[in-house]
Scaffold this active site. Structure first.
Site, PDB file in Angstrom:
ATOM      1  N   GLN A  12      -8.099  -0.180  -0.628  1.00 14.95           N
ATOM      2  CA  GLN A  12      -7.762  -0.289   0.623  1.00 14.95           C
ATOM      3  C   GLN A  12      -8.397   1.107   1.402  1.00 14.95           C
ATOM      4  OE1 GLN A  12      -3.962   0.006   2.469  1.00 14.95           O
ATOM      5  NE2 GLN A  12      -4.595  -1.111   4.530  1.00 14.95           N
ATOM      6  N   TYR A 139       6.972   4.768  -7.936  1.00 13.20           N
ATOM      7  CA  TYR A 139       6.098   5.488  -6.941  1.00 13.20           C
ATOM      8  C   TYR A 139       6.401   6.573  -6.327  1.00 13.20           C
ATOM      9  CZ  TYR A 139       2.812   4.989  -3.174  1.00 13.20           C
ATOM     10  OH  TYR A 139       1.729   5.261  -2.240  1.00 13.20           O
TER      11      TYR A 139
HETATM   12  P1  NAD Z   1      -5.339   0.559  -3.202  1.00 12.61           P
HETATM   13  O1  NAD Z   1      -4.190   0.046  -4.169  1.00 12.61           O
HETATM   14  O2  NAD Z   1      -5.736  -0.277  -2.057  1.00 12.61           O
HETATM   15  O3  NAD Z   1      -6.332   0.959  -4.299  1.00 12.61           O
HETATM   16  C1  NAD Z   1      -6.085   1.506  -5.627  1.00 12.61           C
HETATM   17  C2  NAD Z   1      -7.354   1.426  -6.260  1.00 12.61           C
HETATM   18  O4  NAD Z   1      -6.990   2.052  -7.678  1.00 12.61           O
HETATM   19  C3  NAD Z   1      -7.522  -0.096  -6.851  1.00 12.61           C
HETATM   20  O5  NAD Z   1      -9.176  -0.260  -6.400  1.00 12.61           O
HETATM   21  C4  NAD Z   1      -7.484  -0.381  -8.372  1.00 12.61           C
HETATM   22  O6  NAD Z   1      -8.105  -1.241  -8.996  1.00 12.61           O
HETATM   23  C5  NAD Z   1      -7.782   1.382  -8.554  1.00 12.61           C
HETATM   24  N1  NAD Z   1      -6.837   1.779  -9.820  1.00 12.61           N
HETATM   25  C6  NAD Z   1      -5.805   1.266 -10.466  1.00 12.61           C
HETATM   26  N2  NAD Z   1      -5.711   1.661 -11.571  1.00 12.61           N
HETATM   27  C7  NAD Z   1      -6.634   2.498 -11.909  1.00 12.61           C
HETATM   28  C8  NAD Z   1      -7.053   3.312 -12.958  1.00 12.61           C
HETATM   29  N3  NAD Z   1      -6.285   3.472 -14.154  1.00 12.61           N
HETATM   30  N4  NAD Z   1      -8.151   3.859 -13.137  1.00 12.61           N
HETATM   31  C9  NAD Z   1      -9.077   3.881 -12.100  1.00 12.61           C
HETATM   32  N5  NAD Z   1      -8.600   3.265 -10.800  1.00 12.61           N
HETATM   33  C10 NAD Z   1      -7.469   2.585 -10.968  1.00 12.61           C
HETATM   34  O7  NAD Z   1      -4.505   1.845  -2.971  1.00 12.61           O
HETATM   35  P2  NAD Z   1      -4.935   2.630  -1.565  1.00 12.61           P
HETATM   36  O8  NAD Z   1      -3.937   2.096  -0.395  1.00 12.61           O
HETATM   37  O9  NAD Z   1      -6.164   2.808  -1.355  1.00 12.61           O
HETATM   38  O10 NAD Z   1      -4.307   4.164  -1.901  1.00 12.61           O
HETATM   39  C11 NAD Z   1      -5.130   5.131  -2.121  1.00 12.61           C
HETATM   40  C12 NAD Z   1      -4.001   6.361  -2.287  1.00 12.61           C
HETATM   41  O11 NAD Z   1      -3.432   6.665  -1.035  1.00 12.61           O
HETATM   42  C13 NAD Z   1      -2.960   6.013  -3.250  1.00 12.61           C
HETATM   43  O12 NAD Z   1      -2.845   7.323  -4.190  1.00 12.61           O
HETATM   44  C14 NAD Z   1      -1.779   5.934  -2.465  1.00 12.61           C
HETATM   45  O13 NAD Z   1      -0.643   6.085  -2.966  1.00 12.61           O
HETATM   46  C15 NAD Z   1      -2.117   6.409  -1.386  1.00 12.61           C
HETATM   47  N6  NAD Z   1      -1.311   5.967  -0.205  1.00 12.61           N
HETATM   48  C16 NAD Z   1      -1.793   4.797   0.380  1.00 12.61           C
HETATM   49  C17 NAD Z   1      -1.026   4.175   1.554  1.00 12.61           C
HETATM   50  C18 NAD Z   1      -1.509   2.929   2.160  1.00 12.61           C
HETATM   51  O14 NAD Z   1      -0.670   2.458   2.970  1.00 12.61           O
HETATM   52  N7  NAD Z   1      -2.573   2.378   1.783  1.00 12.61           N
HETATM   53  C19 NAD Z   1       0.349   4.978   1.885  1.00 12.61           C
HETATM   54  C20 NAD Z   1       0.462   6.118   1.261  1.00 12.61           C
HETATM   55  C21 NAD Z   1      -0.096   6.560   0.196  1.00 12.61           C
HETATM   56  C1  AKB Z   2       3.466   1.389   0.086  1.00 14.34           C
HETATM   57  O1  AKB Z   2       3.950   0.727   0.847  1.00 14.34           O
HETATM   58  O2  AKB Z   2       3.692   1.567  -1.133  1.00 14.34           O
HETATM   59  C2  AKB Z   2       2.374   2.562   0.562  1.00 14.34           C
HETATM   60  C3  AKB Z   2       2.862   3.728   1.009  1.00 14.34           C
HETATM   61  C4  AKB Z   2       3.508   4.249   2.202  1.00 14.34           C
HETATM   62  O3  AKB Z   2       2.819   4.574   0.317  1.00 14.34           O
HETATM   63  N1  AKB Z   2       1.839   1.873   1.867  1.00 14.34           N
END
Ligand code: NAD
Ligand code: AKB
Length: 312
Positions: A12, A139
């Site tokens: 995302q 997580y």
């Molecule tokens: P996402 O789940 O959309 O994307 C994660 C990507 O990691 C996926 O494309 C998946 O294929 C890839 N992946 C999974 N396992 C893998 C591995 N072993 N090796 C390589 N790639 C792998 O996550 P996101 O929303 O883009 O989040 C990115 C970062 O931001 C993460 O650390 C997440 O914890 C953090 N984050 C996101 C949010 C949110 O709301 N999107 C909120 C807080 C923190």
């Molecule tokens: C989740 O809901 O896991 C994420 C985050 C807040 O880390 N969007």
């Protein structure tokens, strides 16, 4: 000019961060890495499992990487369905990235943390930056571990690790990847398709949220902030808006008529352990953080873009 690797780059956040970084640093200077194959042409791409340190080292050396945005992770809801996988990817994977970075002399690694780093004992409103961190999800545990490991690698090895604690991110380009805040994105799709939505959180479950343009702004601003200005490094609270599912439903209903039913499932317990709003004064002070979107501006922009994308 930087040479940047974005792990989990098909997710995302990566789907929107990569084009931003390519505009800024040059198309060929930003390499997307992910464990899955892209469904379309995404420019320079390597298939990479972040748990494999030797493979990471090879990719860094072959591509002359000096900066990593480490986005590969298993998010909260998916993580509670498979905590072993969440540990493996989020903790072992981060350790492999840090070790590969240390051994190859990478300059900077951006590692997003999350509001999931907090737990039930944390003050819920205007949560301080430096407070109780006792998460109960795998997580969340991985996020606290990441904050501490990042600080350790900075102080011990001078590897410049930085991160913000993202709230739930709302966006229209790529779908969210299995989090507790995903309901907020799903609600838009159901509303615009004219379908009833069953929400997996309670109608009054207030959580901190952020629109994607602000999420991109935050991580790239922090990446470029002068090192000497930073007192914190891997654990910045950032606040943009806070709302409940019902408040989002009401705001969307200003544009489309639709129906939401509330049927909380196991994800409600996760949401109950997270803050409602955050004190982000450290980020404002140390690197000038300020969001552009509130609930009204975000909903307006989401509706416009999704209408175009879905052709409705
Ligand atoms: P996402 O789940 O959309 O994307 C994660 C990507 O990691 C996926 O494309 C998946 O294929 C890839 N992946 C999974 N396992 C893998 C591995 N072993 N090796 C390589 N790639 C792998 O996550 P996101 O929303 O883009 O989040 C990115 C970062 O931001 C993460 O650390 C997440 O914890 C953090 N984050 C996101 C949010 C949110 O709301 N999107 C909120 C807080 C923190
Ligand atoms: C989740 O809901 O896991 C994420 C985050 C807040 O880390 N969007």
């Amino acid at each position: 000019m930087r040479r940047i690797l974005v792990t989990g780059g098909l997710g995302q956040i990566g789907s929107e961060l990569v084009p931003y970084l390519r505009d800024k640093y040059g198309y060929e200077n930003v390499i997307v890495a992910d464990i899955r194959e892209p469904g379309e042409d995404v420019g320079p791409f390597v298939k990479l499992d972040v748990r494999r340190e030797e493979d990471i080292i090879k990719v860094i050396r072959e591509n002359d990487i000096d900066t990593i945005y480490h986005l590969a992770a298993i998010l909260s809801a998916r993580g509670e369905q498979n905590p072993q996988l969440a540990f493996d990817v989020n903790i072992r994977g981060l350790y492999a990235i840090l070790e590969a970075g240390r051994k190859t002399g990478v300059e900077r690694i951006m590692v997003p943390s999350s509001i999931a780093a907090f737990g039930p004992e944390t003050p819920k409103n205007n949560t301080p930056n430096d407070t109780i961190l006792k998460p109960r999800t795998m997580y969340g545990i991985s996020k606290v571990t990441g904050e501490l490991l990042g600080l350790y690698y900075w102080e011990k090895y001078g590897l410049d690790v930085r991160g913000v604690r993202y709230p739930g991110i709302i966006s229209w380009k790529a779908p969210p990847g299995g989090g507790t805040t995903d309901y907020a994105v799903e609600m838009f799709y159901y509303a615009l398709k004219g379908e009833k939505y069953t929400c997996f959180l309670r109608e009054d479950a207030v959580l901190p949220m952020m629109y994607m343009p602000d999420a991109i702004k935050a991580i790239t601003m922090l990446a470029e902030a002068p090192s000497e200005n930073l007192i914190h490094r891997t654990d910045f609270n950032i606040q943009a808006m806070s709302f409940s599912p019902r408040e989002l439903e009401e705001e969307i209903k200003k544009y489309v008529d639709f129906e939401v039913e509330y049927r909380p499932d196991y994800r409600q317990k996760i949401a109950d352990s997270w803050p409602r709003s955050l004190d982000d004064s450290a980020a404002r002070r140390e690197w000038g953080w300020k969001p552009d979107y509130d609930l009204q501006a975000m909903v307006k922009d989401m509706i416009e873009n999704l209408r175009r994308k879905l052709g409705v």
